[in-house]
Write a protein that holds these residues in place. Structure first.
Motif, PDB file in Angstrom:
ATOM      1  N   UNK A 174      38.831  37.437  13.075  1.00  0.00           N
ATOM      2  CA  UNK A 174      37.368  37.256  13.463  1.00  0.00           C
ATOM      3  C   UNK A 174      37.040  36.961  14.975  1.00  0.00           C
ATOM      4  N   UNK A 175      37.732  35.942  15.471  1.00  0.00           N
ATOM      5  CA  UNK A 175      37.680  35.300  16.692  1.00  0.00           C
ATOM      6  C   UNK A 175      37.711  36.285  17.792  1.00  0.00           C
ATOM      7  N   UNK A 176      38.810  36.962  17.664  1.00  0.00           N
ATOM      8  CA  UNK A 176      38.996  38.474  18.590  1.00  0.00           C
ATOM      9  C   UNK A 176      38.219  39.261  18.403  1.00  0.00           C
ATOM     10  N   UNK A 177      37.703  39.624  17.292  1.00  0.00           N
ATOM     11  CA  UNK A 177      36.652  40.666  17.257  1.00  0.00           C
ATOM     12  C   UNK A 177      35.375  40.417  17.919  1.00  0.00           C
ATOM     13  N   UNK A 178      34.914  38.880  17.812  1.00  0.00           N
ATOM     14  CA  UNK A 178      33.817  38.479  18.298  1.00  0.00           C
ATOM     15  C   UNK A 178      33.886  38.340  19.987  1.00  0.00           C
ATOM     16  N   UNK A 179      35.160  37.890  20.312  1.00  0.00           N
ATOM     17  CA  UNK A 179      35.431  38.080  21.671  1.00  0.00           C
ATOM     18  C   UNK A 179      35.497  39.466  22.285  1.00  0.00           C
ATOM     19  N   UNK A 180      36.060  40.270  21.763  1.00  0.00           N
ATOM     20  CA  UNK A 180      35.730  41.793  22.018  1.00  0.00           C
ATOM     21  C   UNK A 180      34.488  42.304  22.105  1.00  0.00           C
ATOM     22  N   UNK A 181      33.629  42.046  21.393  1.00  0.00           N
ATOM     23  CA  UNK A 181      32.284  42.297  21.209  1.00  0.00           C
ATOM     24  C   UNK A 181      31.616  41.417  22.262  1.00  0.00           C
TER      25      UNK A 181
END
Length: 149
Positions: free
Chosen positions: A93-100
């Motif tokens: 989740x953290x990396x999904x949000x960072x990518x966005x």
């Protein structure tokens, strides 16, 4: 890789590319932070004498040996660290949000790096979850990405 492990890289890249191509809103404005509370705080000076009255204890080798055995037994009980499933979910989740976030800022390189990390964490997560729970997790990710688009 488990047979039910799903690759989230393609839908995540599609989402990131969509954000990059059609940025919405003002992403360049910084967040406003209120630091006024820090103005009233004063730092207490460090006093070395506070640490001088510490008792010195001799190390008992018998106690150290018992402690060593305790930790060896404890580490042999569980092969995987407890909570690895939660840590991998959190990482995904953290990396999904960072990518966005990086896509909204226009930094394609950093967005793609976080897409790769999220994808790897998600694939690794399949080893620690049963198929039903993993599928539900993937569905949550896809719903989130659809909402972001």
């Amino acid at each position: 890789m488990k047979s039910y492990a799903t690759d989230i890289k393609s839908p995540l890249l599609e989402c990131v590319n969509g954000i990059r191509d059609n940025p919405a809103g003002d992403t360049e404005s910084p967040h406003i932070l209120d630091y006024s509370i820090l103005k009233n705080m004063t730092a207490k000076p460090h006093i070395a004498e506070e640490h001088m009255n510490v008792e010195v204890h001799m190390i008992n080798k018998e106690n150290v040996g018992e402690l060593s055995r305790y930790f060896k037994e404890k580490s042999n009980v569980a092969r995987f660290p407890s909570g690895i499933e939660e840590k991998l979910q959190h990482s995904t989740w953290e990396n999904i949000h960072a990518a966005i976030r990086y896509a909204k800022q226009g930094d394609e390189r950093k967005a793609r790096i976080h897409v790769d990390i999220a994808s790897s964490a998600c694939k690794e997560l399949a080893h620690f979850m049963n198929e039903a729970v993993y599928t539900a997790f993937i569905i949550d990710i896809e719903k989130h990405l659809d909402a972001v688009k």
